[in-house]
Design a protein around this motif. Structure first.
Motif, PDB file in Angstrom:
ATOM      1  N   SER A 532       0.830  -1.209   0.000  1.00 20.42           N
ATOM      2  CA  SER A 532       0.000   0.000   0.000  1.00 20.42           C
ATOM      3  C   SER A 532       0.860   1.252   0.000  1.00 20.42           C
ATOM      4  CB  SER A 532      -0.931  -0.019   1.201  1.00 20.42           C
ATOM      5  OG  SER A 532      -0.183   0.234   2.354  1.00 20.42           O
ATOM      6  N   LYS A 533       0.186   2.363  -0.147  1.00 21.35           N
ATOM      7  CA  LYS A 533       0.826   3.691  -0.174  1.00 21.35           C
ATOM      8  C   LYS A 533       1.864   3.776  -1.290  1.00 21.35           C
ATOM      9  CE  LYS A 533      -0.188   3.827   4.732  1.00 21.35           C
ATOM     10  NZ  LYS A 533       0.190   4.133   6.103  1.00 21.35           N
ATOM     11  N   GLY A 534       1.489   3.262  -2.428  1.00 18.21           N
ATOM     12  CA  GLY A 534       2.384   3.216  -3.591  1.00 18.21           C
ATOM     13  C   GLY A 534       2.789   4.588  -4.097  1.00 18.21           C
ATOM     14  N   ASP A 535       2.101   5.639  -3.642  1.00 21.82           N
ATOM     15  CA  ASP A 535       2.466   6.988  -4.070  1.00 21.82           C
ATOM     16  C   ASP A 535       3.675   7.509  -3.303  1.00 21.82           C
ATOM     17  OD1 ASP A 535       0.417   6.668  -2.026  1.00 21.82           O
ATOM     18  OD2 ASP A 535       0.633   8.843  -1.747  1.00 21.82           O
ATOM     19  N   LEU A 536       3.946   6.887  -2.147  1.00 20.27           N
ATOM     20  CA  LEU A 536       5.114   7.322  -1.366  1.00 20.27           C
ATOM     21  C   LEU A 536       6.335   6.493  -1.775  1.00 20.27           C
ATOM     22  CD1 LEU A 536       3.396   7.480   2.154  1.00 20.27           C
ATOM     23  CD2 LEU A 536       3.685   9.336   0.483  1.00 20.27           C
ATOM     24  N   THR A 537       7.500   6.948  -1.390  1.00 19.01           N
ATOM     25  CA  THR A 537       8.720   6.229  -1.755  1.00 19.01           C
ATOM     26  C   THR A 537       8.811   4.953  -0.929  1.00 19.01           C
ATOM     27  OG1 THR A 537       9.627   8.451  -1.656  1.00 19.01           O
ATOM     28  CG2 THR A 537      11.152   6.660  -2.268  1.00 19.01           C
ATOM     29  N   PRO A 538       8.953   3.795  -1.580  1.00 17.38           N
ATOM     30  CA  PRO A 538       9.052   2.554  -0.806  1.00 17.38           C
ATOM     31  C   PRO A 538      10.364   2.516  -0.008  1.00 17.38           C
ATOM     32  CG  PRO A 538       9.250   2.128  -3.169  1.00 17.38           C
ATOM     33  CD  PRO A 538       9.006   3.584  -3.030  1.00 17.38           C
ATOM     34  N   VAL A 539      10.294   1.933   1.187  1.00 18.44           N
ATOM     35  CA  VAL A 539      11.517   1.801   1.987  1.00 18.44           C
ATOM     36  C   VAL A 539      11.926   0.330   2.016  1.00 18.44           C
ATOM     37  CG1 VAL A 539      10.986   3.788   3.433  1.00 18.44           C
ATOM     38  CG2 VAL A 539      10.224   1.501   4.141  1.00 18.44           C
ATOM     39  N   ARG A 540      13.179   0.100   2.342  1.00 19.60           N
ATOM     40  CA  ARG A 540      13.658  -1.270   2.423  1.00 19.60           C
ATOM     41  C   ARG A 540      13.028  -1.946   3.637  1.00 19.60           C
ATOM     42  NH1 ARG A 540      17.263  -4.617   0.355  1.00 19.60           N
ATOM     43  NH2 ARG A 540      18.066  -6.153   1.826  1.00 19.60           N
ATOM     44  N   GLN A 541      12.508  -3.154   3.432  1.00 20.63           N
ATOM     45  CA  GLN A 541      11.816  -3.835   4.524  1.00 20.63           C
ATOM     46  C   GLN A 541      12.817  -4.539   5.435  1.00 20.63           C
ATOM     47  OE1 GLN A 541       8.549  -3.858   5.463  1.00 20.63           O
ATOM     48  NE2 GLN A 541       8.257  -2.261   3.903  1.00 20.63           N
ATOM     49  N   ASP A 542      12.557  -4.412   6.706  1.00 22.67           N
ATOM     50  CA  ASP A 542      13.393  -4.970   7.742  1.00 22.67           C
ATOM     51  C   ASP A 542      13.051  -6.452   7.917  1.00 22.67           C
ATOM     52  OD1 ASP A 542      15.322  -4.512   9.502  1.00 22.67           O
ATOM     53  OD2 ASP A 542      14.140  -3.265  10.881  1.00 22.67           O
ATOM     54  N   TYR A 543      13.437  -7.280   6.927  1.00 19.56           N
ATOM     55  CA  TYR A 543      13.031  -8.681   6.977  1.00 19.56           C
ATOM     56  C   TYR A 543      14.052  -9.489   6.188  1.00 19.56           C
ATOM     57  CZ  TYR A 543      10.051 -12.833   6.747  1.00 19.56           C
ATOM     58  OH  TYR A 543       9.562 -14.099   6.860  1.00 19.56           O
ATOM     59  N   ILE A 544      14.156 -10.767   6.464  1.00 17.91           N
ATOM     60  CA  ILE A 544      15.186 -11.564   5.796  1.00 17.91           C
ATOM     61  C   ILE A 544      15.075 -11.522   4.273  1.00 17.91           C
ATOM     62  CG2 ILE A 544      16.311 -13.354   7.234  1.00 17.91           C
ATOM     63  CD1 ILE A 544      13.575 -14.860   7.034  1.00 17.91           C
ATOM     64  N   LEU A 545      13.849 -11.423   3.776  1.00 14.37           N
ATOM     65  CA  LEU A 545      13.663 -11.334   2.325  1.00 14.37           C
ATOM     66  C   LEU A 545      12.915 -10.046   2.007  1.00 14.37           C
ATOM     67  CD1 LEU A 545      12.474 -14.978   1.523  1.00 14.37           C
ATOM     68  CD2 LEU A 545      14.675 -13.955   0.907  1.00 14.37           C
ATOM     69  N   GLN A 546      13.224  -9.451   0.889  1.00 16.54           N
ATOM     70  CA  GLN A 546      12.432  -8.310   0.429  1.00 16.54           C
ATOM     71  C   GLN A 546      11.119  -8.868  -0.165  1.00 16.54           C
ATOM     72  OE1 GLN A 546      13.078  -4.916   1.009  1.00 16.54           O
ATOM     73  NE2 GLN A 546      14.328  -6.125   2.423  1.00 16.54           N
ATOM     74  N   PRO A 547      10.049  -8.072  -0.187  1.00 18.99           N
ATOM     75  CA  PRO A 547       8.742  -8.585  -0.612  1.00 18.99           C
ATOM     76  C   PRO A 547       8.765  -9.340  -1.943  1.00 18.99           C
ATOM     77  CG  PRO A 547       8.473  -6.423   0.324  1.00 18.99           C
ATOM     78  CD  PRO A 547       9.951  -6.699   0.325  1.00 18.99           C
ATOM     79  N   ASP A 548       9.416  -8.804  -2.979  1.00 16.86           N
ATOM     80  CA  ASP A 548       9.361  -9.523  -4.263  1.00 16.86           C
ATOM     81  C   ASP A 548      10.141 -10.834  -4.205  1.00 16.86           C
ATOM     82  OD1 ASP A 548      11.472  -7.865  -3.931  1.00 16.86           O
ATOM     83  OD2 ASP A 548      11.600  -7.217  -6.035  1.00 16.86           O
ATOM     84  N   GLU A 549      11.220 -10.864  -3.415  1.00 17.79           N
ATOM     85  CA  GLU A 549      11.953 -12.122  -3.244  1.00 17.79           C
ATOM     86  C   GLU A 549      11.072 -13.142  -2.513  1.00 17.79           C
ATOM     87  OE1 GLU A 549      16.360 -10.085  -2.600  1.00 17.79           O
ATOM     88  OE2 GLU A 549      15.122 -10.615  -0.874  1.00 17.79           O
ATOM     89  N   PHE A 550      10.419 -12.650  -1.504  1.00 18.49           N
ATOM     90  CA  PHE A 550       9.554 -13.523  -0.701  1.00 18.49           C
ATOM     91  C   PHE A 550       8.472 -14.145  -1.589  1.00 18.49           C
ATOM     92  CE2 PHE A 550       5.837 -14.368   1.908  1.00 18.49           C
ATOM     93  CZ  PHE A 550       6.357 -14.974   3.039  1.00 18.49           C
ATOM     94  N   CYS A 551       7.833 -13.293  -2.408  1.00 17.25           N
ATOM     95  CA  CYS A 551       6.733 -13.770  -3.258  1.00 17.25           C
ATOM     96  C   CYS A 551       7.235 -14.801  -4.259  1.00 17.25           C
ATOM     97  CB  CYS A 551       6.063 -12.602  -3.987  1.00 17.25           C
ATOM     98  SG  CYS A 551       5.094 -11.587  -2.866  1.00 17.25           S
TER      99      CYS A 551
END
Ligand code: GTP
Ligand code: CA
Ligand code: CA
Length: 644
Positions: A532-551
C-alpha cells in the motif's frame, strides 16, 4: 399455525334448553324425544364438513359433570355454543348473568369465540334476535347468533357451520364491530398486500394487477365483466375508491370491509393466509423462511430468478430513474417489511451515488452479501417483499446453492458469483482505505467511514468483471493487533487472501510474511500481497527477504503496488481498480496462476470482453405477465352478497 387442523365445538347452557337434542338431531337428521342426559363426543370427518376440517362436537351436562370439568372443557374448546331456549326467558337471562361471564373467565384471555343459539323456535311465533343483538354489543367474542329447532331441524346444520367458521375464519382479528371498520392490524396487512400486488408501483391496482392478485389468491379463472361491476360498487359507495379506472388502496380496503360485513370472512382470510398471515395477523416464520439446505463447504447465492426479482423491484421504486434509491424511495421499497435487511449506514458497505443513495449495483451487492452470510435474512425479506406471490413459486427457488468448494479447487475454477476476500494487515497498513476504495469512494469518505467504526469488522462489497462475467467481491477487513495475536479459524476461511503491508514502513512486511507462513503457506487458498501507499517512496523492509523475493520464493504473484491517491507524477488519476479485479480473478480461478498472469498480458483483451458482454448485465428475462381475464371468485362472492 396458519389454519386449525380440527375444530372442537362445545355446547353449554341451562338444563333442558335442548343441547343434547341439537347434537343428536344434527347427527341422525331426525328429532328424538328420548335423549340421554349427555351425548357422547362426536367426530365429524373432514370430508362431510363444509370447510373440510374434522370437527368434534362436545356436549355438557350439569347432571353428569362438575363445575371444574366444565371449565376444563371450555378451555379445550375452540368455540362455545351458548344455548338458550326461546320459550324460556330465564335461560336467556342466564346467558348474560352466568354463561358468557363463565366462558370469558375460563378462556383466560385467549379469544374464544362464542355462538349464541336460541333453540325451540318451533314453540313460539316471535323472535329473540333483538335482545340477542344487544348482548352481542356487550360481548365482542360472540361471532354470530342463530335461532333454530332440534325438533324441526331448522338451522341445525347452519348452527354448526357458523361455529366452524368462527374458529376457522374469526371476525375478531379483522373487524371492529363498534366502529364498523377493519382493525388496524388488518389494514396494515392488506396495505402490504396491496403494495406487493401493485406491480408497477403507481399506487393503484390496474385490471391486470387485480388479475394476478386474484389468480394467486383463489387459483380461479376470472370472469369478464365482474371487474367493471366491482368498480361500479366502489364508485357508488365511496368517493375515491377508483382512480383512472384502477382501484385505490382505500377502495381495496373498502372491498374487504364489505366482504366481512356480508359474512364473507373466509374471502378475506384466504387472501391474508395466502400472504402468510396467521390468526393473529402476523406473518409466520414458516412462510417467510422456507428451508434451504446449504451443505458444509457450499455457499448460498441469488440465482438469476432472485436477481431478476430484486432488480425489477429496484427499478420500479427508482421513480426518478436516477439509478439510485433516495431515502423515500428506499422506504417505499421496504414498506412491506418490518425493517430493511440492512442498517441505514449501508454506504460503508456498498456502492452509493454522490448523495449517499444506494445504487442498483450497491443494492445487488448488498443482497449478495446477506445471501451468503445470512441466508434466512434474505429469505425472510424475499418473503415479505412478495417474491412467492409475484413469481408464483417458493422463494427457495430464488436461491442457488453452489457446489462444494473442494470441487472448485480440484477443477481449478468455480462458477460461483460471490467471493470472499480477507484483507489482512497490521494496524495503519492501509486496509480500511483499500477496502473503502473497493466501493469507488473518494479517499475522504473512506477515511470518515474508517474512523467511525474503528473496531467493527468492516465489510465492503462491489461487483467486478472477471473475463466479462460479473462477480461480487466481498472484502472483509481482519484487524490483528500484533503478530502474536493469532488469527481465528474463521479469519482464514475465504476464497482469496489479500495481505496488505505499508511499503513506506520498514517493519510492515515482516508481519505479513509471518501471517503467510503461519496460516496460508501450504493452504490451497490464492494469496495476493499488496504494497500500500504506492504513491510514497518505498523503503527497504526490515526482513530476511524483500517482498518480491519472498513472493517469488513462495510462488506468489509479485506484490501489487496500490495507491489510494493520485501519484505526484499525475497517474493514476483514479484510484487503482485493477487490484480488485485481480483478487476476484484469483478467487474464480484458484490455484491457476496462469489465469492471473493472463490477466496482465491481456488487459486490452479483457476490456474487449467486458464491452461485448455489457448488455448481459443483470438478467433480463421477461416478466411472466398473466393473461388478462377478470376477477372471479373474490368478486363473485361480493355479488352473491349484493343480490341477497
Ligand atoms: N319443542 C321442542 N322441544 C325440544 C327441542 N329441543 C329439545 N327439546 C326438548 O327439550 C327437552 C330437553 O332437551 P335436552 O336435549 O335433554 O336438553 P339439554 O339441554 O341437553 O338438557 P340437560 O342435559 O338437562 O342440560 C327434551 O324434552 C327435548 O325433547 C326443540 O327444538 N323443540
Ligand atoms: Ca343433555
Ligand atoms: Ca399499479
Amino acid at each position: 399455525m396458519v389454519m386449525r387442523k380440527s375444530v372442537r365445538i362445545l355446547l353449554v347452557g341451562d338444563r333442558n334448553v335442548g343441547k343434547t337434542s341439537l347434537i343428536l338431531s344434527l347427527v341422525s337428521e331426525e328429532f328424538n324425544e328420548d335423549v340421554p342426559p349427555k351425548a357422547e363426543e362426536i367426530t365429524i370427518p373432514a370430508d362431510v364438513t363444509p370447510e373440510q376440517v374434522p370437527t368434534h362436537i362436545v356436549d355438557f351436562s350439569a347432571v353428569e359433570q362438575s363445575e371444574d370439568q366444565l371449565v376444563d372443557e371450555i378451555q379445550r374448546a375452540h368455540v362455545v355454543c351458548v344455548v338458550y331456549s326461546v320459550d324460556d326467558e330465564d335461560s336467556l337471562d342466564h346467558v348474560t348473568t352466568h354463561w358468557l361471564p363463565l366462558v370469558r373467565s375460563s378462556a383466560q384471555g385467549s379469544s374464544l369465540p362464542v355462538i349464541l343459539v336460541g333453540n325451540k323456535v318451533d314453540l313460539v311465533d316471535y323472535s329473540t334476535i333483538d335482545m340477542v343483538m344487544s348482548i352481542m354489543e356487550d360481548y365482542p367474542e360472540i361471532e354470530s347468533c342463530v335461532e333454530c329447532s332440534a325438533r324441526t331441524l331448522k338451522n341445525i346444520s347452519e348452527m354448526f357451520y357458523y361455529a366452524q367458521k368462527a374458529v376457522l375464519h374469526p371476525t375478531g382479528p379483522l373487524y371492529v364491530l363498534e366502529s364498523q371498520d377493519l382493525t388496524d392490524e388488518c389494514k396494515k396487512a392488506l396495505t402490504r398486500i396491496f403494495k406487493i400486488c401493485d406491480l408497477d408501483n403507481d399506487g393503484l391496482l390496474s385490471d391486470n394487477e387485480l388479475n394476478v392478485f386474484q389468480k394467486r389468491c383463489f387459483n380461479a379463472p376470472l370472469q369478464p365483466q365482474v371487474l367493471e361491476d366491482v368498480k361500479a360498487v366502489l364508485s357508488k359507495n365511496i368517493s375515491d375508491g377508483v382512480h383512472t379506472n384502477s382501484i385505490t388502496l382505500r377502495g381495496f380496503l373498502f372491498l374487504h370491509c364489505l366482504f366481512i360485513q356480508r359474512g364473507r370472512n373466509e374471502t378475506v382470510w384466504t387472501v391474508l393466509r395466502k400472504f402468510g398471515y396467521n390468526d393473529s395477523l402476523r406473518v409466520t416464520k414458516d412462510y417467510l423462511i422456507p428451508s434451504v439446505r446449504v451443505p458444509h463447504g457450499c455457499t448460498s447465492e441469488l440465482n438469476h430468478r432472485g436477481q431478476h426479482f430484486l432488480q425489477k423491484l429496484f427499478e420500479r421504486h427508482d421513480k426518478d430513474h436516477d439509478g439510485a434509491l433516495s431515502t423515500s424511495e428506499m422506504n417505499s421499497l421496504f414498506m412491506p417489511c418490518p425493517t430493511p435487511p440492512w442498517r441505514s449506514d449501508f454506504g460503508r458497505t456498498v456502492a452509493t451515488n454522490s448523495r449517499g443513495w444506494m445504487t442498483l449495483q450497491g443494492f445487488m451487492s448488498y443482497w449478495s452479501l446477506i445471501t451468503l452470510m445470512d441466508l434466512p435474512l434474505t429469505l425472510e425479506h424475499l418473503g415479505y417483499l412478495g417474491y412467492n406471490i409475484i413469481e408464483n413459486e417458493s422463494h427457495a427457488n430464488a436461491i442457488h446453492v453452489t457446489r462444494e468448494k473442494s470441487l472448485d479447487l480440484a477443477k481449478k475454477q468455480s462458477s460461483r458469483n460471490v467471493y470472499q476476500c480477507h484483507v489482512i494487515g497490521q494496524q495503519k497498513s492501509g486496509k480500511s482505505t483499500f477496502c473503502g476504495l473497493h466501493l469507488g469512494h473518494t479517499l475522504d469518505i473512506t477515511a470518515k467511514h474508517a474512523k467511525r467504526d474503528a473496531n467493527a469488522a468492516r465489510l465492503t462489497v462491489n461487483s467486478v468483471q472477471v473475463y466479462g462475467q460479473e462477480k461480487q467481491l466481498i472484502l472483509r477487513e481482519i484487524e490483528v493487533k500484533s503478530v502474536a495475536d493469532p488469527l481465528l479459524t474463521e479469519d482464514t476461511q475465504c476464497d482469496v487472501v489479500c495481505l496488505v503491508y505499508d511499503s513506506n514502513h520498514p517493519k510492515s512486511f515482516e508481519y505479513v510474511a509471518e501471517i503467510y507462513l503461519r496460516y496460508f503457506q501450504g493452504s490451497k487458498l490464492p494469496v495476493l500481497v499488496v504494497a500500500s501507499k504506492g504513491d510514497l517512496t518505498p523503503v527497504r523492509q526490515d526482513y530476511i527477504l524483500q517482498p518480491d523475493e519472498f513472493c517469488s520464493r513462495h510462488k506468489l504473484a509479485p506484490p501489487h503496488s496500490f495507491s489510494a491517491v493520485p501519484s505526484p507524477t499525475g497517474t493514476p488519476q483514479q484510484p487503482d481498480r485493477d487490484v480488485y479485479v485481480k483478487l476476484a480473478t484469483m478467487a474464480v480461478f484458484p490455484r491457476f496462476q496462469a489465469a492471473w498472469v493472463l490477466f496482465y498480458r491481456h488487459r486490452h483483451l479483457r476490456q474487449l470482453t467486458i464491452m461485448a458482454s455489457d448488455k448481459e448485465l443483470w438478467w433480463r428475462a421477461g416478466l411472466g405477465v398473466a393473461a388478462l381475464t377478470a376477477i372471479g371468485f373474490l368478486i363473485s362472492r361480493l355479488f352473491r352478497g349484493e343480490h341477497r
